[in-house]
Design an enzyme around this catalytic site. Structure first.
Site, PDB file in Angstrom:
ATOM      1  N   THR A 170       1.185  -1.792   5.985  1.00 46.87           N
ATOM      2  CA  THR A 170       1.440  -2.327   4.653  1.00 46.87           C
ATOM      3  C   THR A 170       1.976  -3.741   4.783  1.00 46.87           C
ATOM      4  O   THR A 170       2.810  -4.026   5.647  1.00 46.87           O
ATOM      5  CB  THR A 170       2.443  -1.459   3.875  1.00 46.87           C
ATOM      6  OG1 THR A 170       2.832  -2.140   2.682  1.00 46.87           O
ATOM      7  CG2 THR A 170       3.698  -1.161   4.691  1.00 46.87           C
TER       8      THR A 170
ATOM      9  N   THR B 216       0.836  -1.193   0.000  1.00 47.03           N
ATOM     10  CA  THR B 216       0.000   0.000   0.000  1.00 47.03           C
ATOM     11  C   THR B 216       0.868   1.239   0.000  1.00 47.03           C
ATOM     12  O   THR B 216       2.084   1.160   0.007  1.00 47.03           O
ATOM     13  CB  THR B 216      -0.838   0.082   1.291  1.00 47.03           C
ATOM     14  OG1 THR B 216       0.068   0.205   2.387  1.00 47.03           O
ATOM     15  CG2 THR B 216      -1.687  -1.132   1.517  1.00 47.03           C
TER      16      THR B 216
END
Length: 368
Positions: free
Chosen positions: A284, A233
């Site tokens: 992430t 991400t």
């Protein structure tokens, strides 16, 4: 007379028992208030984790996964990653410098990363198994823990802005699919067609994941690095002049993921969390594990209810709790005093931060 003469023993013994019972409590250190920045050594675990930096007002990440390595990365590629991270930090800095709040700062930072095809969000989103793009994003405000998110959008250029609109203009937290796309357009966000998200590097990564090269073409050397280094991400965390915290996260998902799959990025408490007094965090990595482990909320809870500092709380979640569930990744976690933690259990994580005095630091190689 003998029995009566020995009654003095009873209160003496009672007093001795009370003193002995109090001794363990007297030896215990006083509990620290939630959100403290001091670091306590945890018994049997050696030296405590150290924070990444202090005096931080904004931090961003560009994904965790296979590490970029100096010996394999050209100067142009390294510069592109550093410029992308620094550009996001500068965008957020402008908001904060002009008196804007932390929510506006994280949105501005993430929008820059969404517009950069190097990162797996927005323009650089990876392909699903059916060669489409489905994007997720979320925003959370620490002052009142308001949050907004979108999942599975296909035509929103900047999903993080759609997530903020959900937070500010609806009574809901999460909108999905076509309904989220329609909501974004009705509220003035530009719509794009699916080919806006197409990049050669992401296509090559899809072909590699499917076990073929597409017309006999060998995937570019850089495709794997770009696809895996930015595996998860992008995200941002910030603290403003009023000590208000905010976090935002945006993603294109996983290469070759099932259509309709949603990971941790749009889920409050998993990919994104912010609460004034404890932490703003963006995650992430392997989304399913971050979901199961309620990763970002757990960092906050360890700080609020366990009296832990941000570095030790984030370290425990990333290196102990999530790895025990079988996943790797990282987080950026910022407390109200500007102490930043950035632990990761994957080979590498792209991230950077901005200090109150204007210093911009970017990290693209492990060990920097």
């Amino acid at each position: 007379m003998r029995v009566r003469s020995r009654l003095w023993i009873v209160p003496v013994l009672a007093a001795l028992v009370a003193v002995v019972a109090a001794l363990p409590a007297l030896s215990q250190p006083a509990a620290e208030p939630a959100g403290t920045t001091s670091v306590a050594v945890r018994p049997g675990r050696g030296a405590p984790p150290r924070p990444e930096a202090t005096g931080v007002v904004l931090a961003v990440h560009g994904g965790a996964g296979t590490a970029l390595r100096r010996e394999d990365t050209g100067a142009r590629t390294e510069k592109a990653y550093r410029d992308g991270l620094a550009g996001a930090l500068r965008a957020g800095q402008k908001v904060l410098r002009d008196g804007g709040g932390s929510v506006a700062a994280v949105e501005a930072a993430v929008r820059v990363l969404e517009d950069d095809p190097l990162f797996n969000a927005g323009r650089g989103a990876v392909f699903t198994e059916d060669a489409g793009h489905e994007l997720d994003a979320s925003v959370m405000r620490g002052s009142d823990q308001a949050a907004g998110a979108v999942a599975g959008v296909r035509h929103v250029r900047n999903p993080v802005s759609a997530a903020r609109l959900v937070m500010e203009r609806t009574p809901h937290v999460l909108l999905t699919g076509q309904g989220a796309d329609d909501f974004a357009v009705r509220n003035g966000l530009p719509a794009v067609t699916q080919d806006y998200f197409w990049t050669q590097a992401r296509w090559d990564s899809l072909m590699e994941a499917k076990g073929h090269s597409g017309g006999g073409r060998t995937p570019a050397v850089g495709a794997k690095a770009v696809g895996e280094a930015a595996m998860g991400t992008v995200g941002a965390v910030a603290v403003d002049r009023g000590r208000g915290l905010a976090a935002a996260t945006s993603t294109g998902g996983m290469t070759n993921k099932m259509a309709g799959r949603v990971g941790d990025s749009p889920v409050v408490g998993a990919g994104t969390y912010a609460k004034n007094g404890t932490v703003a965090a963006s995650a992430t990595g392997h989304g399913e594990v971050f979901l199961r482990g309620a990763a970002t909320a757990t960092i906050s809870h360890l700080m609020e209810f366990g009296g832990r500092d941000v570095a030790s709380a984030a370290h425990e979640v990333v290196h102990e709790r999530l790895t025990a569930l079988g996943g790797t990744g990282g987080v950026i976690a910022l407390d109200p005093q500007g102490v930043l933690a950035a632990p990761y259990s994957s080979e590498g994580m792209l991230y950077g931060y901005l200090t109150a005095d204007g210093e911009v630091v970017t990290k693209v190689f492990p060990g920097e």
